[in-house]
Scaffold this active site. Structure first.
Site, PDB file in Angstrom:
ATOM      1  N   LYS A  70      60.430  21.514  -3.768  1.00  0.00           N
ATOM      2  CA  LYS A  70      60.617  20.797  -2.499  1.00  0.00           C
ATOM      3  C   LYS A  70      60.732  19.273  -2.656  1.00  0.00           C
ATOM      4  CE  LYS A  70      58.276  23.991   0.619  1.00  0.00           C
ATOM      5  NZ  LYS A  70      57.328  24.057   1.748  1.00  0.00           N
ATOM      6  N   ASP A 107      59.150  22.328   7.856  1.00  0.00           N
ATOM      7  CA  ASP A 107      57.722  22.672   7.787  1.00  0.00           C
ATOM      8  C   ASP A 107      56.933  22.040   8.938  1.00  0.00           C
ATOM      9  OD1 ASP A 107      57.885  24.295   5.538  1.00  0.00           O
ATOM     10  OD2 ASP A 107      57.619  22.629   4.145  1.00  0.00           O
TER      11      ASP A 107
END
Ligand code: ATR
Length: 297
Positions: A70, A107
């Site tokens: 990520k 997220d």
């Protein structure tokens, strides 16, 4: 529809076998009868750049990223949206028509949508706790959140809560320097770094307590915290979803606090990516929750 018209997406990580994303997106592809595929790709960190270069050739339109990609993916992307830049991580890539790679981070959306859906009375800008603000005069007309942890998940929680209008964030991490680094990056007067050993004290007057660490996860020790100072109206949110009811949530439930588990964050972060790639806003329903829980069991 011919095979070539299939929209292809997937998730890349190292390792990848644990990922629930193929099951999750597969559920929606089946439910909406979309001729697409979503596959897991095991790619070592050192091979990520090459893999990303091959996406257009493989006709892959969309990609989720999981651990450890990520953060390290950022230099390989052509464009990164503002929220992902602030979180410092990308979990969704869309290959544009001209082959450029666009990265975003869902997220924070997943974190906040799960909070608001599970605890419908939650409001970042107004406290739901009457006993709120015993410990802070600055936050007398808003909500204070206590965030435990200073990793990637904490960054998503911090950015989404700040953007949603939270009045105060008390940031607590075992390694205080990491929390201080985040406070410096965000440079927002609403963030205060507090000592790890005093965590049970700093929940006083808070409207939200969030665990963003892996403590409480299967095979990990529980988050050791005394909740007696936490107002009963406060929401306790654990981003861990395996087990669904962590020791922290069990403790919160026993004393009567509203509690939110981490499974919804996983489901709600996936929905905007599915929409980007497959063109349909998918529903996060009980059927999906049960289907994912089956895999966890
Ligand atoms: P993620 O991106 O999933 O948030 P991470 O960046 O590795 O993962 O961050 C993990 C977080 O869990 C950190 O805040 C870490 O605390 P440290 O910065 O002190 O390492 C926290 N964490 C992990 N194990 C912990 C433990 N046993 N006790 C306290 N905190 C722990």
């Amino acid at each position: 529809m011919t095979k070539d018209l299939k929209i292809k997406a997937g998730v890349v990580g190292w390792p990848i076998s644990h990922s629930l994303s193929p099951r999750l997106h597969g559920y929606w592809l089946d439910k909406y009868d979309i001729p697409g595929e979503y596959l897991p790709y095991a790619v070592k960190p050192e091979a990520l750049g090459e893999f990303l270069k091959s996406l257009a050739k493989k006709q892959i339109t969309g990609l989720n990223l999981t651990v450890p990609h990520k953060e390290i993916v950022l230099p390989f992307l052509d464009e990164i949206d503002e929220v992902a830049q602030r979180i410092g991580a990308v979990n969704v890539i869309t290959v544009q028509k001209d082959g450029r790679l666009f990265g975003r981070n869902t997220d924070g959306i997943g974190f906040l949508t799960n909070l608001k859906t599970s605890a419908p009375t939650w409001s970042s800008s107004r406290s739901s706790s009457r006993s709120f603000s015993r410990s802070s005069s600055r936050s007398s007309c808003g909500a204070a959140a206590v965030i435990i942890g200073a990793g990637g998940a904490a960054r998503a929680a911090i950015v989404s809560l700040l953007d949603d209008g939270i009045s105060e964030i008390r940031l607590i991490n075992r390694t205080r320097a990491r929390a201080e680094d985040l406070a410096e990056i965000y440079n927002d007067p609403r963030i205060t770094v507090c000592d790890w050993q005093d965590r049970s004290k700093y929940i006083s007057g808070a409207a939200l307590l969030v665990n963003t660490t892996s403590l409480g996860m299967k095979g990990q020790p529980p988050l050791d915290i005394d909740l007696s100072e936490l107002p009963l109206a406060a929401v306790v949110y654990d981003i861990v979803y395996n087990p669904l009811e962590t020791p922290l949530l069990k403790q919160a439930k026993l004393r009567g606090n509203f509690h939110v588990d981490g499974l919804g964050m996983l489901l709600y972060q996936a929905a905007p990516a599915f929409q980007d790639w497959f063109g349909r806003t998918p529903e996060v329903d009980q059927g999906l929750r049960h289907y994912i829980l089956e895999a966890l069991r």
